[in-house]
Design a protein around this motif. Sequence first.
Motif, mmCIF file in Angstrom:
data_model
loop_
_atom_site.group_PDB
_atom_site.id
_atom_site.type_symbol
_atom_site.label_atom_id
_atom_site.label_comp_id
_atom_site.label_asym_id
_atom_site.label_seq_id
_atom_site.Cartn_x
_atom_site.Cartn_y
_atom_site.Cartn_z
ATOM 1 N N SER A 53 0.832 -1.212 0.000
ATOM 2 C CA SER A 53 0.000 0.000 0.000
ATOM 3 C C SER A 53 0.859 1.252 0.000
ATOM 4 C CB SER A 53 -0.928 0.005 1.210
ATOM 5 O OG SER A 53 -1.812 -1.084 1.146
ATOM 6 N N LEU B 9 2.270 1.595 -3.486
ATOM 7 C CA LEU B 9 1.212 1.926 -4.433
ATOM 8 C C LEU B 9 0.851 3.406 -4.367
ATOM 9 C CD1 LEU B 9 -0.595 0.574 -6.555
ATOM 10 C CD2 LEU B 9 -2.304 0.231 -4.759
ATOM 11 N N ALA B 10 0.886 3.973 -3.170
ATOM 12 C CA ALA B 10 0.557 5.393 -3.007
ATOM 13 C C ALA B 10 1.583 6.295 -3.697
ATOM 14 C CB ALA B 10 0.473 5.737 -1.519
ATOM 15 N N GLN B 11 2.793 5.788 -3.895
ATOM 16 C CA GLN B 11 3.853 6.584 -4.532
ATOM 17 C C GLN B 11 3.837 6.485 -6.061
ATOM 18 O OE1 GLN B 11 7.693 5.730 -2.771
ATOM 19 N NE2 GLN B 11 6.716 5.274 -0.810
ATOM 20 N N ILE B 12 3.026 5.582 -6.587
ATOM 21 C CA ILE B 12 2.990 5.354 -8.035
ATOM 22 C C ILE B 12 1.889 6.185 -8.659
ATOM 23 C CG2 ILE B 12 2.526 3.580 -9.791
ATOM 24 C CD1 ILE B 12 3.866 1.588 -7.930
ATOM 25 N N ASP B 13 2.186 6.700 -9.870
ATOM 26 C CA ASP B 13 1.198 7.489 -10.599
ATOM 27 C C ASP B 13 -0.074 6.669 -10.776
ATOM 28 O OD1 ASP B 13 0.156 8.318 -13.627
ATOM 29 O OD2 ASP B 13 0.793 10.009 -12.355
ATOM 30 N N GLU B 14 -1.214 7.322 -10.621
ATOM 31 C CA GLU B 14 -2.502 6.625 -10.637
ATOM 32 C C GLU B 14 -2.729 5.849 -11.937
ATOM 33 O OE1 GLU B 14 -7.198 7.621 -9.840
ATOM 34 O OE2 GLU B 14 -5.666 8.981 -9.071
ATOM 35 N N SER B 15 -2.204 6.340 -13.053
ATOM 36 C CA SER B 15 -2.400 5.651 -14.334
ATOM 37 C C SER B 15 -1.649 4.324 -14.402
ATOM 38 C CB SER B 15 -1.963 6.562 -15.488
ATOM 39 O OG SER B 15 -0.573 6.837 -15.386
ATOM 40 N N ASN B 16 -0.656 4.117 -13.543
ATOM 41 C CA ASN B 16 0.137 2.893 -13.553
ATOM 42 C C ASN B 16 -0.195 1.948 -12.405
ATOM 43 O OD1 ASN B 16 1.657 3.694 -15.833
ATOM 44 N ND2 ASN B 16 2.952 4.962 -14.536
ATOM 45 N N ARG B 17 -1.107 2.318 -11.545
ATOM 46 C CA ARG B 17 -1.391 1.506 -10.359
ATOM 47 C C ARG B 17 -1.998 0.141 -10.688
ATOM 48 N NH1 ARG B 17 -3.552 6.068 -6.022
ATOM 49 N NH2 ARG B 17 -1.547 7.137 -5.906
ATOM 50 N N PHE C 54 0.770 -2.103 -11.903
ATOM 51 C CA PHE C 54 1.642 -2.457 -10.787
ATOM 52 C C PHE C 54 0.979 -3.516 -9.906
ATOM 53 C CE2 PHE C 54 3.124 -1.748 -6.391
ATOM 54 C CZ PHE C 54 4.476 -1.997 -6.576
ATOM 55 N N THR C 55 -0.296 -3.334 -9.625
ATOM 56 C CA THR C 55 -1.036 -4.284 -8.801
ATOM 57 C C THR C 55 -1.050 -5.672 -9.449
ATOM 58 O OG1 THR C 55 -2.428 -2.518 -7.930
ATOM 59 C CG2 THR C 55 -3.269 -4.760 -7.711
#
Length: 196
Positions: free
Chosen positions: A24, A27-35, A38-39
């Motif tokens: 978590s 994930l908060a540090q990753i740009d929303e378009s790549n989440r 990444f997940t």
Amino acid sequence: MVLASIQHSRNDESPDIIGDHAFSALLAQIDESNRAEFTNLVEDARTLYELRDENGPLTAEWPAGITRHVILDIGLRLVTRGVLDELEHVVDVSITELIGLLKGSEYLLAADADEAFERATPGDIIVTRRTVPTFNSVLAMAGGVVTEGGGLLSPTVVIARELGIPAVIGVAGALTDILDGAEIVLDPVARTVTVV
């Protein structure tokens, strides 16, 4: 996540919960378009990691052990038939060579230039897995050379060119398909080997 797990190892939380917290935070540090991507990647990694750890004995160790026993049994049979001098030699044989030995081919094992020199007569075509510098004296009297390995700039090609002998390099299955003593025709331009 691994670092977070180590840092919090004295915590009462389970490794899964610690891993989820670390995930978590990342994930908060990753740009929303790549989440989403990444997940998905983390989920795949977690799934595969568990499969690897839990199934290691079944997918790697157990089959490798069975294969080793089979190869040693084959080696024992080859020693009994007089094809190999010592059982330990079977571990230096490639799968292609092993198949050829089982079929009764008595070709030369690639690393032994001394044996090639003893067995070859001037004009013979040497068929081997690959050549090493000690093969140069053998190639000097050979009528040609065929190797399973190597490429267009391999030492075998260079030596063959300098000696003026035909060479066909990278012939898959040469050691199993060409029996010792067979008559063969080389066409280095077309890169073909024909058993007569």
